[in-house]
Design a protein around this motif. Structure first.
Motif, PDB file in Angstrom:
ATOM      1  N   CYS A   5     -14.449 -13.233  66.445  1.00 39.48           N
ATOM      2  CA  CYS A   5     -15.531 -13.131  65.455  1.00 39.48           C
ATOM      3  C   CYS A   5     -16.085 -11.716  65.363  1.00 39.48           C
ATOM      4  N   TYR A  56     -20.804 -17.590  55.786  1.00 41.10           N
ATOM      5  CA  TYR A  56     -20.013 -17.252  56.981  1.00 41.10           C
ATOM      6  C   TYR A  56     -19.856 -18.474  57.883  1.00 41.10           C
ATOM      7  N   LEU A  57     -20.971 -19.143  58.159  1.00 48.30           N
ATOM      8  CA  LEU A  57     -20.927 -20.271  59.090  1.00 48.30           C
ATOM      9  C   LEU A  57     -20.128 -21.430  58.516  1.00 48.30           C
ATOM     10  N   ARG A 102     -23.858 -18.841  64.935  1.00 48.84           N
ATOM     11  CA  ARG A 102     -22.407 -18.692  65.113  1.00 48.84           C
ATOM     12  C   ARG A 102     -22.036 -18.956  66.577  1.00 48.84           C
TER      13      ARG A 102
END
Ligand SMILES: [Zn+2]
Length: 143
Positions: A5, A56-57, A102
């Motif tokens: 990530c 994003y998540l 995240r």
């Protein structure tokens, strides 16, 4: 399994494990960033510039859920701080809270996780420190 990530593509692990069927590599990164040549991971999530927390998540969660069909014994999680919105080498727009979400997402699948800190180049170094400390707190579940 490697879940990378960092805001930059996981080109090293992708290349190293390309021919190793026992290791699954997943990279989520800003497409328009270093390195220009991105050897394919098992799963690559190429993000456009400026993605924020929620998109994003959602994309990370979907990718990890798909990847877990591989049934890893262990996840190596590269917890880059450089998807942060004020990072000098990144072009995404995650917040400190979004990066903590995240961390919780990757740590929450019930598979053992080895966490490595990765890139972080925030304009204010205290922000990079806070992001990395949140990762450690999440991993220790001592938030
Ligand atoms: Zn990086």
């Amino acid at each position: 399994m490697v879940i990378d990530c960092d805001v930059h593509h996981g080109n090293g692990t992708a290349a190293i494990f390309a021919a190793d069927p026992t290791v699954f590599t997943l990279s989520i990164h800003q497409y328009n960033n270093y390195p220009s040549e991105k050897p394919p991971s098992n799963v690559d999530v190429h993000l456009p510039d400026g993605i924020g927390d929620d998109e994003y998540l959602a994309r990370l969660g979907a990718a990890v859920e798909t990847a877990l069909a591989f049934r890893p014994d262990l996840i190596f999680y590269l917890a880059g701080a450089d998807p942060y919105r004020d990072d000098q080498l990144g072009g995404l727009a995650l917040t400190v809270e979004g990066l903590l979400r995240r961390d919780r997402l990757v740590l929450g699948f019930g598979t053992p996780v080895a966490v490595t800190l990765a890139g972080g180049y925030a304009r204010e170094v205290e922000d990079t420190v806070a992001i990395h400390c949140n990762t450690v707190r999440a991993a220790c579940n001592v938030e």
